[in-house]
Scaffold this motif. Structure first.
Motif, PDB file in Angstrom:
ATOM      1  N   MET A  38     -17.873  22.544  -0.756  1.00  0.00           N
ATOM      2  CA  MET A  38     -16.526  23.132  -0.776  1.00  0.00           C
ATOM      3  C   MET A  38     -16.499  24.404   0.065  1.00  0.00           C
ATOM      4  O   MET A  38     -15.583  24.636   0.859  1.00  0.00           O
ATOM      5  N   LYS A  39     -17.509  25.251  -0.071  1.00  0.00           N
ATOM      6  CA  LYS A  39     -17.572  26.476   0.707  1.00  0.00           C
ATOM      7  C   LYS A  39     -17.683  26.191   2.212  1.00  0.00           C
ATOM      8  O   LYS A  39     -17.101  26.872   3.045  1.00  0.00           O
ATOM      9  N   ARG A  40     -18.444  25.155   2.514  1.00  0.00           N
ATOM     10  CA  ARG A  40     -18.589  24.784   3.932  1.00  0.00           C
ATOM     11  C   ARG A  40     -17.265  24.312   4.515  1.00  0.00           C
ATOM     12  O   ARG A  40     -16.894  24.676   5.638  1.00  0.00           O
ATOM     13  N   GLN A  41     -16.546  23.492   3.741  1.00  0.00           N
ATOM     14  CA  GLN A  41     -15.235  23.007   4.198  1.00  0.00           C
ATOM     15  C   GLN A  41     -14.244  24.168   4.373  1.00  0.00           C
ATOM     16  O   GLN A  41     -13.476  24.223   5.328  1.00  0.00           O
ATOM     17  N   GLU A  42     -14.267  25.102   3.431  1.00  0.00           N
ATOM     18  CA  GLU A  42     -13.392  26.265   3.540  1.00  0.00           C
ATOM     19  C   GLU A  42     -13.746  27.078   4.780  1.00  0.00           C
ATOM     20  O   GLU A  42     -12.874  27.600   5.483  1.00  0.00           O
ATOM     21  N   PHE A  43     -15.022  27.211   5.034  1.00  0.00           N
ATOM     22  CA  PHE A  43     -15.483  27.955   6.217  1.00  0.00           C
ATOM     23  C   PHE A  43     -14.925  27.318   7.496  1.00  0.00           C
ATOM     24  O   PHE A  43     -14.353  27.980   8.357  1.00  0.00           O
ATOM     25  N   LEU A  44     -15.151  25.963   7.605  1.00  0.00           N
ATOM     26  CA  LEU A  44     -14.710  25.264   8.804  1.00  0.00           C
ATOM     27  C   LEU A  44     -13.181  25.265   8.942  1.00  0.00           C
ATOM     28  O   LEU A  44     -12.644  25.454  10.031  1.00  0.00           O
ATOM     29  N   SER A  45     -12.521  25.052   7.802  1.00  0.00           N
ATOM     30  CA  SER A  45     -11.055  25.027   7.837  1.00  0.00           C
ATOM     31  C   SER A  45     -10.490  26.376   8.236  1.00  0.00           C
ATOM     32  O   SER A  45      -9.580  26.466   9.074  1.00  0.00           O
ATOM     33  N   ASN A  46     -11.013  27.432   7.691  1.00  0.00           N
ATOM     34  CA  ASN A  46     -10.525  28.770   8.023  1.00  0.00           C
ATOM     35  C   ASN A  46     -10.867  29.145   9.462  1.00  0.00           C
ATOM     36  O   ASN A  46     -10.086  29.802  10.156  1.00  0.00           O
TER      37      ASN A  46
END
Length: 811
Positions: free
Chosen positions: A24-32
């Motif tokens: 989830m943190k990785r996805q948030e990182f990439l999305s942001n």
């Protein structure tokens, strides 16, 4: 002491949620990170109006700063709220600038479409866009930081342009000329030309009908029609729009207004100083003064109540109306007065009864055809006259370039200076072994003198026309005054279509003048006005940009000379477009477009003055009536009898040459076929045949012959009509005609007729070195400063020429 030290207990089970949390943190990182990159792209690609550049740069700095700060933290998974806030704020902050740009694009599209559809002119399209851009100051914000809604781009409203010239033409289609026939006076004359009712008069030989036929459209009719045109709402809107677009960006309105008022006051002073007017003239003068005074008062009131720009607009509106009215008056208002003096021969045998001492020369008035009049004065327009002057220069050059005169220091002046036998012998001596036969030398002398005088007439006619717009100013003062508007103006020399740069960034009007002087296009000391005048009257402009699908664009030919000069000096360098098949030089195209724009501006600035000049030149085309001597200047009447016997068949050979259109000779048979429909559909009225005092362009004597349509063709409307044709006297060879046309009285009469055919008011005749002036306005001849009536003056000149034995030297 313990034997063992035990480690803390560790669970044998793994935390099952840690993997999902990491994902989830990785996805948030990439999305942001992607959202921030998208925001950065949007900031980088902001489109905007030029006027908003500074605000857009500030906006970009703000958001690029935020993006940079976040990139340095590297914990994009925790920056979602910051990125989303910036994205929403960016949309809100950028939207006003984008909205202005969209409004601008929509306005431009509307202008372009209306122009393409013929609803507005290019001047309206470009002018309204320029005006709208000047009004737009960029997006502004109130003191509270809110966008001022009144600061958005707003395209200035415009009206559809009506073709005013077409509107004028349509209104005048139904205007018929007024006709007035006053030719009801008939008298009977005897052989000595006395009235048969006078004492001691003989029997009737001639019946004379005299009077005037008047045809024309009066000025007041033209005014009435123009009032109808100018009162149309679409015409008024078009004129108001044009006036606004020509004045809204005036650099110094106050100075412009002051100059306008000063000019009107100067006109008032000149009008008030006019003396010696008749009652009608005084009324016209007083009305003109009152109108100008009222105009000044009205303009000053508008300036106080509104603005200086509004006053300038109102004045330009009035000028535009005046231009159209002047054009209409020059084009449609006219009055042709035909002076009728018709002779009907009642007794052919009675013509030769009197002697030359008692019988005045029997004279008829015959309108000279277009060919004679046009050749004498060089045509009805400035361009035609320039061409005519060039033709006379070519005639002169053809003589002086002859190797016979190669040993003379100044061949032309040497030929001009021969006015008597002594000077002729001196010139023959100077020529030495190159000397031709005296008859050939005399021919060349008269040839260059005649060409010089024809050129002089045209130049004087141009000068007289220009006097109408110069007023009290000399020609040089007028040119300097008109040049001032261009002195600080110029054109960008670097082409915005390429990254190509020239050393010289701006081509000033002064540069254009200086290069044209340097290259010999115009004389040393010429003004900017004279340079632009030479460009305007370019007889052979170049054409660029044409194709099978589009017409070419006319550009001044001198552009190539300027371009070559700029290249040679290093002020420009070639800019070959390798993407084009013709490898065209964009730097040349740029100079060509610059000179085209210069010509357009000069055309606009000089429209009113040129209209006045061209109208005066056109009015000068009033045909000069040739005098026809029915007795052929033969006191014994043998010539008339001989020629009448030749023409008793009432026909002429088809190959006899007559003057046709444009001064060109045409076979008589072909002329009759074109005019009357058939070579045999005519008869000659030989009783009205006579010698004419208007010479052909080459100086040859002319005979007028009258031919009548017999009605044997399909041109029924011409049945019974007569036409005058003019042929060289040598076509009907007669010893008495040859003798008379080579004698002094005929040559003097021909000289007088030459200047009069040029419609000059005054002509200092060059062959008399200025000692003789033909004053046509007062019907006088001034000899050595003393005025005589034209009749007495001709007699005095004839006596002088005969006394000094100068006949051969008068062409």
């Amino acid at each position: 002491m313990a034997k063992y030290e035990l480690q803390p207990i560790q669970s044998m089970y793994r935390d099952t949620g840690s993997v999902q949390i990491n994902q989830m943190k990785r996805q948030e990182f990439l999305s942001n990170l992607q959202a921030d990159n998208t925001l950065a792209t949007s900031v980088m690609n902001m489109e905007h109006m030029e006027e908003d550049t500074e605000a857009i740069n500030n906006l970009a700095d703000t958001y690029n700063g935020n993006i940079k700060t976040r990139s340095q933290r590297k914990d994009y998974e925790n920056l979602g709220m910051s990125i989303n806030k910036d994205a929403m704020d960016f949309v809100k902050d950028y939207n006003p600038y984008k909205k202005s740009l969209d409004l601008h694009k929509a306005y431009k599209t509307s202008l372009d479409e209306d122009y393409e559809n013929g609803k507005i002119t290019a001047e309206t399209r470009d002018g309204r866009m320029r005006q709208s851009r000047m009004n737009y100051q960029g997006i502004q914000k109130t003191a509270s930081g809110v966008v001022d809604r009144d600061s958005y781009f707003k395209g200035v409203g415009y009206v559809q342009d009506v073709d005013i010239n077409e509107a004028i033409i349509n209104e005048f289609k139904d205007v018929d000329p007024r006709m007035l026939d006053l030719t009801d006076i008939e008298t009977l004359r005897d052989a000595t030309f006395k009235n048969v009712f006078d004492k001691d008069a003989g029997k009737a030989v001639w019946q004379v009908q005299s009077g005037d036929k008047i045809e024309g459209v009066p000025d007041h009719v033209v005014d009435k029609v123009m009032n109808l045109v100018m009162s149309r709402s679409d015409v008024k809107n078009t004129l108001a729009q044009q006036a606004e677009l020509e004045t809204f960006d005036t650099l110094d309105p106050e100075k412009e207004f002051t100059d306008i008022v000063k000019n009107y006051k100067s006109q008032i002073t000149k009008l008030k100083n006019k003396k010696g007017l008749d009652k009608d003239g005084e009324t016209i003068r007083d009305n003109s003064v009152t109108n100008l005074e009222d105009l000044i008062t009205n303009l000053e009131r508008i300036k106080v109540e509104n603005s200086t720009i509004t006053a300038l607009k109102n004045n330009r509106y009035i000028e535009l109306q005046g231009n159209y009215r002047d054009m209409a008056t020059g084009k449609y208002a006219y009055e042709n007065i035909t002076r009728v003096l018709n002779y009907k021969l009642l007794d052919p045998e009675g013509v030769g009864v009197g002697s030359q001492e008692t019988v005045p020369t029997v004279i008829m008035q015959a309108g000279a055809p277009d060919a004679l009049s046009a050749e004498a004065i060089g045509g009805p327009t400035r361009i035609a006259k320039d061409k005519y002057i060039a033709e006379q220069d070519a005639v002169i050059k053809s003589v002086v370039d002859n190797e016979i005169y190669s040993t003379l220091e100044s061949p032309l002046q040497s030929l001009y200076n021969v006015n008597n036998d002594e000077e002729m012998e001196s010139l023959l001596t100077q020529l030495g072994d190159n000397a031709p036969d005296k008859s050939i030398l005399m021919r060349d002398i008269n040839k260059v003198k005649r060409a010089r005088d024809q050129k002089d007439i045209v130049l004087r006619q141009l000068a007289e026309a220009k006097e109408l717009v110069r007023g009290d100013l000399s020609e040089q003062e007028y040119h300097e005054q008109e040049s001032k508007v261009y002195e600080k103006k110029g054109f960008k020399l670097n082409d915005p279509r390429t990254v190509h740069q020239n050393r010289k960034e701006t081509l000033m009007y002064t540069d254009i003048r200086d290069i044209m002087i340097e290259e010999g296009v115009i004389p040393e000391g010429s003004t900017i006005y004279e340079a632009l005048e030479a460009i305007y009257y370019d007889a052979d402009p170049d054409a660029i940009g044409g194709s099978a699908y589009s017409s070419s664009l006319s550009v001044p030919s001198v552009a190539k000379i300027l371009h070559k000069n700029l290249i040679a000096k290093g002020d420009m360098s070639p800019d070959v477009d390798r993407n084009r098949l013709d490898r065209s030089d964009l730097s040349l195209l740029n100079v060509q477009h610059i000179l085209r724009q210069a010509k357009i501006e000069f055309t606009k600035n000089t429209e009113k003055d040129r209209t006045v000049i061209e109208n005066d030149l056109k009015d000068a085309q009033i045909k000069y009536d040739g005098q026809v001597d029915l007795s052929f200047a033969d006191p014994e009447d043998k010539t008339r009898t001989t020629i009448h016997n030749v023409l008793k068949t009432r026909s002429l050979p088809s190959d006899v040459q007559v003057f046709g259109a444009n001064g060109e000779k045409i076979a008589f048979g072909k002329y009759i076929e074109e005019e009357f429909g058939s070579k045999n559909n005519y008869k000659i009225i030989y009783e009205q045949t006579g010698l004419v005092n208007v010479a052909s362009p080459d100086g040859s004597a002319l005979i007028r012959v009258v031919v009548q349509d017999l009605g044997n063709s399909n041109k029924d409307e011409h049945t019974g009509k007569t036409k005058s044709i003019f042929i060289n006297a040598n076509e009907l060879q007669s010893q008495s005609i040859t003798k008379f046309t080579n004698d002094v009285p005929y040559k003097v009469e021909r000289l007088w007729g030459t200047g009069r055919a040029g419609d000059l008011r005054k002509w200092p005749v060059p062959i008399f070195d200025g000692s003789v002036v033909f004053d046509y306005a007062n019907d006088e001849i001034i000899i050595d400063g003393k005025p005589y009536t034209s009749k007495v003056g001709k007699e005095k000149l004839t006596e002088y020429i005969r006394e000094k034995e100068l006949n051969e030297y008068i062409y």
